[in-house]
Design a protein around this motif. Structure first.
Motif, PDB file in Angstrom:
ATOM      1  N   PHE A 113       4.405 -18.301 -50.802  1.00 53.90           N
ATOM      2  CA  PHE A 113       3.344 -17.658 -49.701  1.00 53.90           C
ATOM      3  C   PHE A 113       3.820 -16.616 -48.966  1.00 53.90           C
ATOM      4  O   PHE A 113       3.262 -15.478 -48.911  1.00 53.90           O
ATOM      5  N   MET A 114       5.166 -16.495 -48.611  1.00 55.20           N
ATOM      6  CA  MET A 114       5.800 -15.331 -48.223  1.00 55.20           C
ATOM      7  C   MET A 114       5.807 -14.300 -49.089  1.00 55.20           C
ATOM      8  O   MET A 114       5.381 -12.879 -48.680  1.00 55.20           O
ATOM      9  N   GLN A 123       0.500  -5.704 -43.573  1.00 53.90           N
ATOM     10  CA  GLN A 123       0.182  -5.247 -42.140  1.00 53.90           C
ATOM     11  C   GLN A 123      -0.414  -6.713 -41.398  1.00 53.90           C
ATOM     12  O   GLN A 123      -0.181  -6.808 -40.200  1.00 53.90           O
ATOM     13  N   HIS A 124      -0.975  -7.555 -42.338  1.00 54.84           N
ATOM     14  CA  HIS A 124      -1.451  -8.827 -41.544  1.00 54.84           C
ATOM     15  C   HIS A 124      -0.208  -9.778 -41.372  1.00 54.84           C
ATOM     16  O   HIS A 124      -0.145 -10.302 -40.142  1.00 54.84           O
ATOM     17  N   MET A 125       1.184  -9.653 -42.248  1.00 57.26           N
ATOM     18  CA  MET A 125       2.163 -10.336 -41.890  1.00 57.26           C
ATOM     19  C   MET A 125       2.855  -9.885 -40.501  1.00 57.26           C
ATOM     20  O   MET A 125       3.315 -10.663 -39.831  1.00 57.26           O
ATOM     21  N   SER A 221      -2.821 -20.558 -45.035  1.00 52.86           N
ATOM     22  CA  SER A 221      -3.891 -19.558 -44.685  1.00 52.86           C
ATOM     23  C   SER A 221      -3.496 -18.429 -43.853  1.00 52.86           C
ATOM     24  O   SER A 221      -4.495 -17.667 -43.411  1.00 52.86           O
ATOM     25  N   GLU A 222      -2.201 -18.473 -43.395  1.00 54.95           N
ATOM     26  CA  GLU A 222      -1.766 -17.214 -42.372  1.00 54.95           C
ATOM     27  C   GLU A 222      -1.314 -16.110 -43.247  1.00 54.95           C
ATOM     28  O   GLU A 222      -1.111 -15.000 -42.764  1.00 54.95           O
ATOM     29  N   VAL A 223      -1.330 -16.139 -44.706  1.00 57.89           N
ATOM     30  CA  VAL A 223      -0.730 -15.078 -45.258  1.00 57.89           C
ATOM     31  C   VAL A 223      -2.059 -14.639 -46.236  1.00 57.89           C
ATOM     32  O   VAL A 223      -1.844 -13.421 -46.738  1.00 57.89           O
ATOM     33  N   THR A 224      -3.187 -14.871 -45.891  1.00 55.84           N
ATOM     34  CA  THR A 224      -4.248 -14.438 -46.605  1.00 55.84           C
ATOM     35  C   THR A 224      -5.404 -13.703 -45.510  1.00 55.84           C
ATOM     36  O   THR A 224      -5.218 -13.926 -44.346  1.00 55.84           O
TER      37      THR A 224
END
Length: 224
Positions: A113-114, A123-125, A221-224
């Motif tokens: 995931f990372m 940018q989202h991360m 879901s946090e990485v998409t």
């Protein structure tokens, strides 16, 4: 005393210096051939309905439009559930009560995931490191907190599953060892308590496999 107490969770069955305890992880494969029967049984219909409900829930949590994206998490739920339940049978090694097993499931998922998130949605991360509405004076402090909390995620997943599986098994072992020194009417009470603990462990086996899988789904879901 502690070494003898926790020795029930250590691999001990071996032949030619090869440990066979971890073979219990693959006993779940024995349940698969029933899927290929000409007439499906009620167990097949029950398992298919569970899979479909998990598929719908994971798809909502992931917010993903890729077909088959929930298959990995349903498979993860299945393998943890099988191993948790098989560990409740006498003389079967509980692989999910060891960090080797649980960390081997949590760490590769977290790394994947990372790597995917930082390579494709950099940018989202970075946005996730600073929660919305954080004051400017606390931004650097929040980045440190979010980074640490992100780094310990595979450890918390692995320790949560291991600790919950060990706790119930250890309590049942301690109560079972005291049975030889009890009188008759206390023995009946001990058996009732053991049955209630076994029912609780069955619930814990389902809940912990579900919690592990849902948290992994939320992390993805946090990485998409």
């Amino acid at each position: 005393m502690m070494t003898n107490l926790f020795s029930v969770f250590d691999p001990s069955t071996s032949m030619f210096n090869i440990s066979f305890n971890w073979m219990s992880t693959f006993i779940g494969l024995l349940f698969i051939p029933s899927m290929f029967w000409i007439i499906p049984s009620r167990y097949n219909f029950l398992w298919n309905s569970i899979i479909m409900k998990l598929h719908k829930e994971f798809k909502i949590l992931m917010n993903s439009t890729h077909n088959g994206s929930t298959l990995m998490f349903i498979s993860l739920f299945s393998i943890i559930l099988f191993n948790n339940f098989l560990g409740l049978f006498p003389y079967i090694f509980t692989s999910t009560s060891h960090m080797v097993m649980t960390l081997s499931l949590a760490l590769p998922l977290w790394l994947a995931f990372m790597i995917y998130g930082w390579l494709n949605n950099t940018q989202h991360m970075f946005i996730h490191l600073v929660p919305q509405g954080t004051p400017s004076a606390l931004m650097s402090f929040m980045v440190c907190i979010e980074t640490i909390s992100n780094m310990i995620r595979p450890g918390t997943l692995a320790i949560r599953l291991t600790a919950n599986m060990i706790a119930g098994h250890l309590l049942m072992t301690l109560l079972g060892n005291t049975g030889a020194s009890l009188i008759n009417y206390l023995m009946i009470f001990l058996i009732i308590v053991q049955i209630m603990l076994l029912m609780l462990e069955c619930a814990v086996a389902i809940i912990q496999s579900y919690v592990f899988t849902v948290l992994s789904t939320l992390y993805s879901s946090e990485v998409t």
